[in-house]
Scaffold this motif. Structure first.
Motif, PDB file in Angstrom:
ATOM      1  N   SER A   1       0.822  -1.201   0.000  1.00 46.44           N
ATOM      2  CA  SER A   1       0.000   0.000   0.000  1.00 46.44           C
ATOM      3  C   SER A   1       0.860   1.256   0.000  1.00 46.44           C
ATOM      4  O   SER A   1       0.520   2.262  -0.635  1.00 46.44           O
TER       5      SER A   1
ATOM      6  N   SER B   1       1.596   2.240  -3.427  1.00 47.98           N
ATOM      7  CA  SER B   1       0.458   2.367  -4.335  1.00 47.98           C
ATOM      8  C   SER B   1       0.306   3.796  -4.834  1.00 47.98           C
ATOM      9  O   SER B   1       0.806   4.747  -4.238  1.00 47.98           O
ATOM     10  N   THR B   2      -0.404   3.947  -5.927  1.00 45.18           N
ATOM     11  CA  THR B   2      -0.622   5.279  -6.494  1.00 45.18           C
ATOM     12  C   THR B   2      -1.414   6.173  -5.553  1.00 45.18           C
ATOM     13  O   THR B   2      -1.234   7.388  -5.533  1.00 45.18           O
ATOM     14  N   ASN B   3      -2.311   5.569  -4.749  1.00 49.19           N
ATOM     15  CA  ASN B   3      -3.083   6.359  -3.796  1.00 49.19           C
ATOM     16  C   ASN B   3      -2.186   7.047  -2.775  1.00 49.19           C
ATOM     17  O   ASN B   3      -2.469   8.164  -2.334  1.00 49.19           O
TER      18      ASN B   3
ATOM     19  N   GLN C   1      -1.379  10.502  -4.587  1.00 51.34           N
ATOM     20  CA  GLN C   1      -2.531  11.210  -4.038  1.00 51.34           C
ATOM     21  C   GLN C   1      -2.385  11.551  -2.556  1.00 51.34           C
ATOM     22  O   GLN C   1      -3.270  12.172  -1.979  1.00 51.34           O
TER      23      GLN C   1
ATOM     24  N   GLU D   1      -2.442   9.726   0.159  1.00 50.73           N
ATOM     25  CA  GLU D   1      -3.235   9.032   1.163  1.00 50.73           C
ATOM     26  C   GLU D   1      -2.343   8.286   2.145  1.00 50.73           C
ATOM     27  O   GLU D   1      -1.143   8.107   1.911  1.00 50.73           O
TER      28      GLU D   1
ATOM     29  N   TYR E   1      -5.084  -3.098   1.969  1.00 50.01           N
ATOM     30  CA  TYR E   1      -4.812  -2.879   0.555  1.00 50.01           C
ATOM     31  C   TYR E   1      -4.507  -4.207  -0.127  1.00 50.01           C
ATOM     32  O   TYR E   1      -3.675  -4.992   0.348  1.00 50.01           O
TER      33      TYR E   1
ATOM     34  N   SER F   1      -7.325  -1.857  -7.504  1.00 51.79           N
ATOM     35  CA  SER F   1      -6.743  -0.514  -7.381  1.00 51.79           C
ATOM     36  C   SER F   1      -6.472   0.025  -8.778  1.00 51.79           C
ATOM     37  O   SER F   1      -6.569  -0.707  -9.772  1.00 51.79           O
ATOM     38  N   GLU F   2      -6.098   1.296  -8.835  1.00 52.14           N
ATOM     39  CA  GLU F   2      -5.800   1.944 -10.114  1.00 52.14           C
ATOM     40  C   GLU F   2      -4.306   1.945 -10.427  1.00 52.14           C
ATOM     41  O   GLU F   2      -3.855   2.705 -11.287  1.00 52.14           O
ATOM     42  N   ASP F   3      -3.540   1.120  -9.739  1.00 51.63           N
ATOM     43  CA  ASP F   3      -2.080   1.147  -9.892  1.00 51.63           C
ATOM     44  C   ASP F   3      -1.620   0.780 -11.293  1.00 51.63           C
ATOM     45  O   ASP F   3      -0.639   1.335 -11.791  1.00 51.63           O
TER      46      ASP F   3
ATOM     47  N   GLN G   1      -2.406   4.013 -13.491  1.00 50.13           N
ATOM     48  CA  GLN G   1      -1.898   5.295 -13.009  1.00 50.13           C
ATOM     49  C   GLN G   1      -0.439   5.249 -12.590  1.00 50.13           C
ATOM     50  O   GLN G   1       0.215   6.303 -12.544  1.00 50.13           O
ATOM     51  N   ARG G   2       0.071   4.036 -12.290  1.00 52.12           N
ATOM     52  CA  ARG G   2       1.463   3.977 -11.845  1.00 52.12           C
ATOM     53  C   ARG G   2       2.327   3.125 -12.767  1.00 52.12           C
ATOM     54  O   ARG G   2       3.250   3.611 -13.401  1.00 52.12           O
TER      55      ARG G   2
END
Length: 541
Positions: A64, A67-69, A73, A75, A81, A240-242, A245-246
């Motif tokens: 986690s 992660s991109t979050n 972002q 977070e 996660y 997740s959006e990884d 986005q990553r």
């Protein structure tokens, strides 16, 4: 033409090579771990296995944190996660029963060495389908000595270490026409991780272009391509959006037009911009050529002229050459291992038509020279690789000089272990990179300098304990900017949390500091810290 020689006398070479590789790799790998040189990825996989064992499948607070979050972002890392959004690795469940018997990070090192050792033995059996025993044995020795095999094996545990075993097994099943096993291994290969299908796609292309089994090849290509597209565009985004986005942006962002992209969008970006693809494929030219030479070297450059090697290994190579980042062209880290099976199988097929060449002593001596050279490169490149398995023999830097001797590190470890042991097994903790694997069999763990995470009650908490190996950072900061920057930030963090009485220093030995939330500092530990801090400030100023 296929040769049917007895394997009894010849298997001695393969078995000897396998035993030598297993013993040396296992000793070096376990020594690396127990002297606190295994690092973050070892901790991630151990936490994933530990959570799997407790029914929290593929969850990881350490993943986690990457992660991109969290990275993009801002977070807070969370304990629930699901790592499947970063890498889809259900094949790890195969080894969960073994981990359940020995639930420690060291078990993963044993598993990895075992995967690669058995892969070499399967390679020998595969080679014997075509080659006389001495030549099959020589190819097996080449496998165990390859830089692209040794480097990743001595590194942190990684899912790619399963790939050579599964691909060699799949190719052997094809040679034996044991199709049920072929398809079982194909499915298991896809389950290793989301991009393992690229190697399987190469096998399908070989089956088509060689005209051996074109229909099966079409099915293999369709299965692997469809699986990758379905998985990365529909399944992994559920977690997740990884992936968009990553990972796609970090590796293939040069083919995207926005801040995120799916695999389909990246593929379209490549198709619609062939000029960029061509440039990426051959640049940087020197490093690309050196990478290929390093992959070919243990096999005396035979894969360079083997059509089958290019058919099967070409697609994993294409993925690396079209990507960006330092790691894609590093032959001693895990990604290089995806190329190995295709190169070796292609070499077997080439030798099946040129076995008389092996009878020439001059070529055999040249091959032995190539193997010796690749062993030397495996040793000398370990300092710059992620494994540092030979840290006690090879300096990390010559100018300025940075070298940790074996007695020096073992003495440091003896001072560190009592502090690590003070942290309860169910406590939340934040640690520096090389301590993380030894504390990763728990639900709540992150890497310093972060102190906050989101627990199972969805509450954002500060961790119960902080532990940092400042001595190690002190040794390396003279040559490495990353360690120097981290050392400065940790000194500032410790000053901050102790001044606010958020954490108290409860232990300090040999540059390793242990802090606990909500307690007063131990006067003796605080005194040791202040002396050490003064030395640091003088060096860092």
């Amino acid at each position: 033409m296929r040769f049917k020689f007895s394997q009894v006398s010849l298997s001695k070479l393969a078995i000897t090579a396998a035993l030598a590789f297993f013993c040396v790799a296992l000793i070096l790998g376990l020594h690396r771990h127990y002297t606190f040189y295994s690092s973050y990825d070892q901790g991630i996989f151990n936490q994933v296995f530990w959570n799997n064992l407790h029914g929290r499948f593929f969850e990881s607070s350490l993943s986690s944190q990457l992660s991109t979050n969290v990275v993009h972002q801002g977070e807070v890392p969370r304990v629930d996660y699901h790592r499947l959004g970063q890498h889809f690795t259900p094949a790890l469940l195969l080894w969960l029963p073994l981990y359940a018997l020995f639930p420690t990070p060291a078990t993963l090192t044993v598993l990895q060495v075992t995967f690669v050792t058995v892969a070499g033995l399967v390679l020998y059996v595969l080679a014997r389908e075509y080659l006389e025993p001495p030549l099959a044995g020589m190819i097996t020795v080449s496998f165990y000595c390859a830089n692209a095999v040794i480097g990743p094996t001595l590194s942190n545990f990684h899912d790619i270490s399963q790939i050579p075993l599964l691909v060699f097994g799949l190719l052997l099943a094809m040679e034996k026409r044991c199709w049920w096993l072929f398809w079982v291994l194909a499915v298991l290969l896809l389950a290793v991780r989301e991009d393992a299908g690229i190697g399987l796609f190469g096998v399908g292309v070989y089956l088509i272009l060689s005209r051996r089994y074109p229909r099966i090849g079409l099915v293999v290509c369709s299965l692997s391509f469809g699986y990758i597209i379905l998985l990365t565009n529909l399944v992994m985004p559920l977690f997740s959006e990884d992936i968009s986005q990553r990972f796609m942006m970090e590796r293939f962002g040069q083919y995207a037009s926005g801040d995120e992209a799916s695999t389909l969008e990246i593929i379209w970006g490549m198709v619609s911009n062939p000029g960029r693809v061509l440039v990426e494929l051959v640049t940087p030219f020197g490093r690309t050529l050196n990478y290929l030479l390093g992959q070919w070297l243990p096999l005396a450059f035979v894969p360079a002229i083997s059509p089958a090697s290019w058919m099967i290994a070409g697609f994993p190579l294409l993925k690396l050459f079209l990507g960006k980042g330092e790691s894609v062209l590093a032959i001693n880290i895990r990604y290089a291992m995806t190329v190995v099976p295709g190169l070796f199988y292609g070499a077997i097929l080439w030798w099946s038509k040129h076995q008389d060449l092996y009878k020439r002593s001059l070529f055999r001596y040249f091959w032995i020279f190539c193997i010796t050279l690749t062993l030397i490169f495996s040793y000398t490149s370990s300092a710059s690789a992620l494994n540092r398995a030979f840290y006690f023999m090879l300096p990390d830097s010559f100018d300025p000089w940075v070298h940790i001797s074996l007695p020096q590190q073992w003495n440091h470890v003896q001072a560190m272990r009592p502090l690590v042991a003070q942290i309860p097994p169910d406590a939340s903790v934040s640690a520096t990179t090389y301590i993380i694997p030894h504390l990763s069999s728990r639900r709540e763990i992150i890497r310093l300098p972060d102190l906050r995470l989101r627990n199972d009650q969805q509450e954002v908490i500060n961790v119960d304990y902080m532990i940092a190996d400042l001595w190690r950072l002190k040794q390396y900061q003279v040559a490495f900017d990353q360690e120097r920057g981290l050392l400065k930030s940790l000194v500032s963090l410790i000053d901050q949390v102790t001044a606010k009485q958020e954490y108290g220093i409860i232990g300090f030995e040999d540059g390793v500091i242990l802090l606990q939330k909500g307690v007063d500092s131990n006067s003796e530990a605080m005194g040791k810290w202040l002396v050490f801090r003064k030395q640091l400030v003088n060096r860092l100023s």
